[in-house]
Design an enzyme around this catalytic site. Structure first.
Site, mmCIF file in Angstrom:
data_model
loop_
_atom_site.group_PDB
_atom_site.id
_atom_site.type_symbol
_atom_site.label_atom_id
_atom_site.label_comp_id
_atom_site.label_asym_id
_atom_site.label_seq_id
_atom_site.Cartn_x
_atom_site.Cartn_y
_atom_site.Cartn_z
ATOM 1 N N GLU B 60 0.816 -1.346 -0.047
ATOM 2 C CA GLU B 60 -0.104 -0.031 0.080
ATOM 3 C C GLU B 60 0.845 1.350 0.123
ATOM 4 O O GLU B 60 0.519 2.253 -0.556
ATOM 5 C CB GLU B 60 -1.054 -0.064 1.053
ATOM 6 C CG GLU B 60 -2.048 -1.103 1.095
ATOM 7 C CD GLU B 60 -1.595 -2.449 1.621
ATOM 8 O OE1 GLU B 60 -0.347 -2.578 2.049
ATOM 9 O OE2 GLU B 60 -2.329 -3.488 1.342
ATOM 10 N N HIS B 129 -11.085 -6.114 8.598
ATOM 11 C CA HIS B 129 -11.575 -5.999 7.334
ATOM 12 C C HIS B 129 -13.133 -5.199 7.597
ATOM 13 O O HIS B 129 -13.963 -5.389 7.071
ATOM 14 C CB HIS B 129 -12.103 -7.411 6.751
ATOM 15 C CG HIS B 129 -10.681 -8.184 6.397
ATOM 16 N ND1 HIS B 129 -10.409 -8.950 7.300
ATOM 17 C CD2 HIS B 129 -10.395 -8.589 5.177
ATOM 18 C CE1 HIS B 129 -9.096 -9.599 6.711
ATOM 19 N NE2 HIS B 129 -9.161 -9.331 5.407
#
Ligand SMILES: Cc1ncc(C[n+]2csc(CCOP(=O)(O)OP(=O)(O)O)c2C)c(N)n1
Ligand SMILES: Cc1ncc(C[n+]2csc(CCOP(=O)(O)OP(=O)(O)O)c2C)c(N)n1
Ligand SMILES: [Mg+2]
Ligand SMILES: [Mg+2]
Lengths: 413, 336, 413, 336
Positions: B60, B129
């Site tokens: 990322e 998540h």
């Protein structure tokens, strides 16, 4: 638990010399002519010797030799020498002014003047430079006006960074010199994106970037090498190993002290080069540029040099290393070495050098005098504090408009 | 006008922008060949070429940094962070770099990057998540922060985000990709037939900074964003109280005019978000509202939020604000 | 701008096979006996061949050979085989149950069963395991009760993670198996700290950790190698290269496809090992453990394997690769290979295998039946939602107490 | 009792804990041999050995990750991030990992790490040597957040942080290392003679979660932390209004009892911090206070903060809240 602890149960590295120690380095085993200059389309595996060795062109006899000799003209070399001298004189002047409070802070390139100057001279004007604070010299190559550089450093009305960043955080879009940012390492991975954008646009633009030995421990270093190799970005990735990250020796950045070889497992051709050898630097960079320009992807370069001065005006290196250590560096001084080579080849003399030095001295002095007309940090005038609110966004949203008004109220009261 | 779910409308927005602007380039983890783990980029690589829509390494930080570089060199990158929980390795590149580059360079360089990321709970995602980290971006000057809630506003806001010349963090409530989600896991409608799922095929945009008045009422102002907007809708019906429901849409800069106007009318306010309470964006809303509307307020501003704990897996329905909690808060504002 | 764009101005890698392609791999050039087993105090530079080659012990003829043969006893091998079979059967059962909603999500180790099992068997009980979701098998080696593992996965009352994380996020302190975390890569750098703490305490404890080929692109990978080498941590750093990161082929993680060699420039001895060869894995890990235990620092290992199944229960690999591709993997299947070797050496037969398989089958079934007594995700009972509030801090501060009360009010109303 | 400046009292706290507890281990950039760029670790390596006090690679993410691992394996690491602006590369390790490990592991593993970092402006640091990012940590459950303001509380709070079994982010207002700083760059007193600079040599601690009542008054409650506490002190004097000055000291968990008690007395409130306004921790304070004390409040809660812009270099005095702005806000709370 205390009983179990041995005296030194962890392996903590140390610097080779600390204050009070006699300074000294092992002699370099590398000489000009040692290493071949492979074809630019070589594979990473063909550069192992280049990464483990050291590309040199200027010998101890001040002569140039070997396949890597870029065969620069005397004028080109004199231009390089002049830029390096200018940078050193400029730095010294700024440092003096810092001591008098005309600027808040300063960082010199002392001992590393060749790096950005030789490398930028080896590039084309359309190439992008993504520097750290230790490559301001590139701006001279790109023709930046010294007055404007000083105005930034002394934080006056004409500072094109508008008083927002500390000194030495130059930005110079006209010269494709991308704004310096303090967090170390971030530019390295960003530069890959800059290069990929050029590639995407199909332009013959190469991006060059630099990172320090210390900062190479950041994640951005890994991102840069990985993304550059996977997408074959036209980028030149330099680790400037000047042996120190403030007080921290490079032994805390790499176990074996070689940064060049780190590019190899990424499949990136990698070279170590003597960072105080103007000709070697020029040559390796030109080679890397040709690779990038021909669509052959990134090159990883370790620039081996020594931070001759303090980290910055806030630093006192005598607390962590012998004061005279830089004078023992096997790579010598980049200005001395190019000067001696020029003398050797007949294009230069001590008198010419002295004259040039004096010319630059007065140039810098004149630029300085011109710059302070627009203010300095000790006395102002400063950039307007309106600049706090502009360019945060393309245009200020309501909450910034409101706060801006409030700030004005206080400022103008 | 076609009915689209939010996966389709996001996909359509991306497709629209790829078609209109050659400077738009997109990448992310599993984004290119596969079309994204939520399918939002399905078909785009085939249509626009793999040099414009591609996979990235699993990094990322590298994604953000690469986008930054492309952005300052004239492109308009749109990148996906697979789950908002995984945006943190890129946090430095976003808050120290993207957010500040225009300012720090005296306006010489800027970064028109859009970072899209599915956020929020309700899919049994547990700790990593499910997070909704919008507040962690609203504190950083230089960023714009958007949170869509319906297929219609997803497309319109995403197009505005991509066209914007500042970096935008664009949150997509993953729980609403396929239906509006009213807080009841046993009753899961799709977008089919929903008026906010009528999405024009053509280009349109919703200006950043503009809230959406999802419901109109008189007794209380309910402010929310993302998936919680639908929970609020249900809660308002349950509560029997006549409410304005403001879907903020953009968090930075937020639509103060719409909020103030509503509060001046209702005198009562409930703010609802999924993220933990402490220092959530609800805090900023409440602080700003009492600053501005102190004399209009007739009862304390209530916040209904996720708890100040990590997001749980099996017991997520005891974590996420549901219609009951919101309805009770609405009722509470009516007490005195 | 559009005109300047070439058709493919960026180099975007691809996977070698996509749906519809005929699957197939080049034959491996590596055989057992190729590579020497250097002394544990060797230097990184002495491991170049180990990193560029592949350590194998089990040959295509199912015989073991070469310096790396760990010479395990038949019982040890049968134990290993049994753990691997147990893991596969366990995975299949869980996957079935996932399809019926008894658990929300699942991830198998299919094709990679040898990795954690052989490696953990090569360690000592006091060693720390810092796994990803793809190494649950290590728990069998450390004696974890299967019922308790299932209780975690089906998220019932007895889940020792207390309903907080998704399935497969095991934690098992008793077996020194450290809690699995979803963000990929973070454990890799943390493991170095775990190992340094052992070193600091002067204990003979080694830490082993794993990272995927995909996740090796995270900054944590670089931090781990750098910190481990600089402080000489007693740690074993494994990159499990199973060729895929969800749908993303390893060509997006490494240009040249070799992960082992990345350890070398950090000065870390590095080895590539056949990850479906139980004996090779065991042997390389034992070697690495000895290095760590003797104060010789980290070892970097690439475990070469193939993710035979889907990434997880949410994944459908037929969208991005040929469905039968895993059966073409040159490394074969780890269970088959150890079974055949045992048969070859006379300690095993198809009947024994069949019987063992049936025994494990009923063991798993029994464990499953026992576990669901405490609830499952479809039907509850779940861990109490009080567990949302406990262990956020050592003890809940006032704001958590208050929110906890409020939650109870809603839950119990 | 010796007079110490804040560099000395921090150093003394570190020395105290190194002497008492063999599990305490410390590292950071330039931290070991050199003693830290602010000199807070001066002499500690010599005294306690280089295996307990050492330099680290230039990698904040690596520092946090290594500390995490040491922490879950029985040590009590104290690490320094050289400037708070550089904590962001470690953000993922802090918010996704340290903060959640006790919870995610069902209590099997925990992480008693202290992360010390000099924060805040006033040293001409520009964008990246001036930020005060406390709010970006207060939104993460599992972390404790502390901000000291004086030599005395620096030592007492730091000892508590190190002894705490949860991860603590410990901010040190670098502008106050050598003097209390009242907001006037031209008048820079040292700590010498200041009562809060009387620091016992021996071990003592100030409980986390407890505020300090720095001044007592009746007409307004001023809440602050870090360097701004001293600016508030000056502002209160300037304003002529009788104020409680609450130095929050710990932001998570904050001392609600002290705050509520004061607001119930004064009915007016000003919150002051250096960080940008939007989503600063002042927002949480204001939101919580109006929730709890709505009926006691006689005027809007005022926030005096840094602007919603990056931190400037040459013009930092137009950025940082000074006594005048604070005094005006105090006066404003008295209006109606
Ligand atoms: C992310 C980050 N961490 C810490 C610092 C503080 N800092 C500034 S320069 C420096 C040392 C950098 O050393 P190196 O990378 O070797 O570059 P050099 O100064 O030698 O050119 C440090 C630690 C910073 N600017 N950014
Ligand atoms: C930081 C982070 N980014 C993204 C994800 C989503 N994700 C989960 S597993 C995975 C792929 C991992 O691939 P690899 O590291 O090769 O491990 P493997 O699954 O093959 O064992 C991704 C992208 C994640 N969990 N964490
Ligand atoms: Mg350096
Ligand atoms: Mg993988």
């Amino acid at each position: 638990m205390s009983e179990e602890h041995g005296a030194d149960p962890l392996h903590i590295p140390d610097a080779p010399h600390r204050p009070g120690d006699e300074a000294g380095f092992v002699e370099w085993p590398w000489s000009p002519g040692d290493l071949e200059r492979p074809d630019v389309d070589c594979d990473a595996s063909e550069t192992v010797a280049l990464a483990e060795g050291l590309v040199r062109v200027l010998g101890d006899d001040n002569k140039s030799s070997g396949e890597w000799d870029p065969k620069l003209s005397t004028e080109e070399m004199i231009t390089g020498l002049e830029h390096m001298m200018r940078l050193r004189i400029f730095d010294d002047r700024m440092m003096k002014m810092q001591r008098t409070g005309k600027l808040s802070f300063y960082m010199r390139s002392f001992g590393e003047e060749a790096v950005a100057i030789a490398q930028t001279m080896a590039l084309k004007d359309q190439d992008w430079l993504f520097p750290t604070y230790r490559q301001p010299g590139a701006q001279f190559v790109r023709g930046r006006d010294m007055v404007s550089m000083i105005c930034h450093c002394i934080g006056n009305e004409m500072d094109n960074v508008k008083g927002r960043q500390m000194p030495v955080h130059y930005t110079y879009r006209e010269g494709r010199f991308i704004s310096v940012s303090s967090p170390v390492g971030t530019q390295f991975s960003q530069a890959v994106g800059v290069a990929l954008a050029s590639g995407y646009k199909g332009l013959d633009e190469v991006t060059i970037t630099w990172i320090g030995d210390g900062a190479s421990a950041e994640g951005d270093y890994h991102y840069a090498l990985n993304f550059a190799s996977i997408f074959q970005a036209p980028v030149i990735l330099n680790v400037v190993n000047n042996q120190w990250a403030i007080s921290t020796h490079k032994n805390f950045a790499s176990k074996n002290g070689n940064f060049a070889v780190r590019g190899l497992p990424y499949g990136i051709p990698s070279v170590r080069v003597d960072g105080n050898d103007f000709l070697a630097l020029y040559s390796v960079t030109a080679w890397a540029r040709e690779r990038a320009s021909r669509g052959l992807g990134p090159t990883h370069i370790e620039v081996l040099t020594y931070r001759a001065g303090a980290h910055s005006s806030s630093d006192d290196p005598s607390r962590y290393r012998p004061s005279d250590i830089h004078s023992h560096w096997p790579g010598g001084d980049p200005i001395d070495r190019l000067r001696e080579h020029l003398k050797e080849t007949g294009g230069w003399s001590d008198e010419m050098h002295q004259k040039l030095s004096e010319k630059i001295d007065s140039e810098v002095m004149a630029a300085y005098k011109e710059a302070v007309k627009f203010g300095d940090l000790a006395n102002g005038p400063y950039p307007s504090s309106d600049a706090i609110f502009t360019e945060v966004y393309e245009s200020p949203p309501w909450h910034l408009e409101e706060q801006w008004d409030e700030m004005k109220k206080w400022r103008d009261s | 006008m076609p009915n689209m779910n939010m996966v389709e409308s996001v996909n359509n927005a991306l497709d629209t922008m790829l078609s209109r602007d050659n400077d738009v380039i997109m990448f992310g983890e599993d984004f290119g060949y596969f079309g994204g783990v939520f399918r939002t980029s399905d078909g785009l690589q085939d249509k626009h070429g793999k040099h414009r829509v591609f996979d990235s390494p699993l990094s990322e930080g590298g994604i953000a940094a690469t986008a930054f570089g492309m952005g300052i060199n004239g492109l308009r990158p749109v990148v996906e962070i697979q789950f908002a929980d995984y945006i943190f390795p890129a946090y430095d590149q976003i808050v120290n770099e993207m957010a500040k580059v225009r300012h720090r360079s005296g306006g010489e360089f800027w970064c028109p990057v859009t970072i899209r990321t599915p956020a929020g709970g309700g899919i049994r995602g547990g700790h990593h998540h499910s997070q909704s980290p919008e507040a962690q971006f609203t504190h950083t000057p230089g960023l714009k922060v958007v949170y869509c809630s319906t297929p219609y506003n997803a497309k319109g806001l995403l197009i505005s985000a991509i066209e914007d010349n500042d970096p935008v963090i664009f949150f997509e409530p993953k729980r609403c990709y396929r239906g509006p989600f009213y807080g009841d896991p046993h009753n899961v409608p799709t977008w089919s037939g929903h008026p906010e799922a009528e999405v024009p095929e053509s280009h349109y945009s919703i200006p950043l900074g503009q809230a959406r008045l999802a419901l109109e009422g008189s007794q209380c102002t309910v402010i929310s964003w993302g998936a919680m907007v639908h929970v609020c809708e249900r809660a308002i019906a349950e509560s029997g109280v006549s409410c304005d429901l403001i879907d903020l849409q953009t968090l930075v800069p937020w639509d103060r005019e719409a909020v103030v106007k509503s509060i001046e009318k209702t005198g009562r306010c409930v703010i609802v978000h999924e993220a933990p309470k402490t220092s959530g964006f609800g805090a900023e809303m409440a602080a700003s509202i009492q600053e501005r509307c102190f004399w209009s307020l007739e009862s304390p501003i209530e916040r209904v939020t996720g708890w100040d704990t990590p997001f749980p897996h099996t017991t997520e329905w005891d974590y996420m604000p549901g219609p009951d909690r919101v309805a009770a808060a609405i009722a509470k504002t009516q007490e005195d």
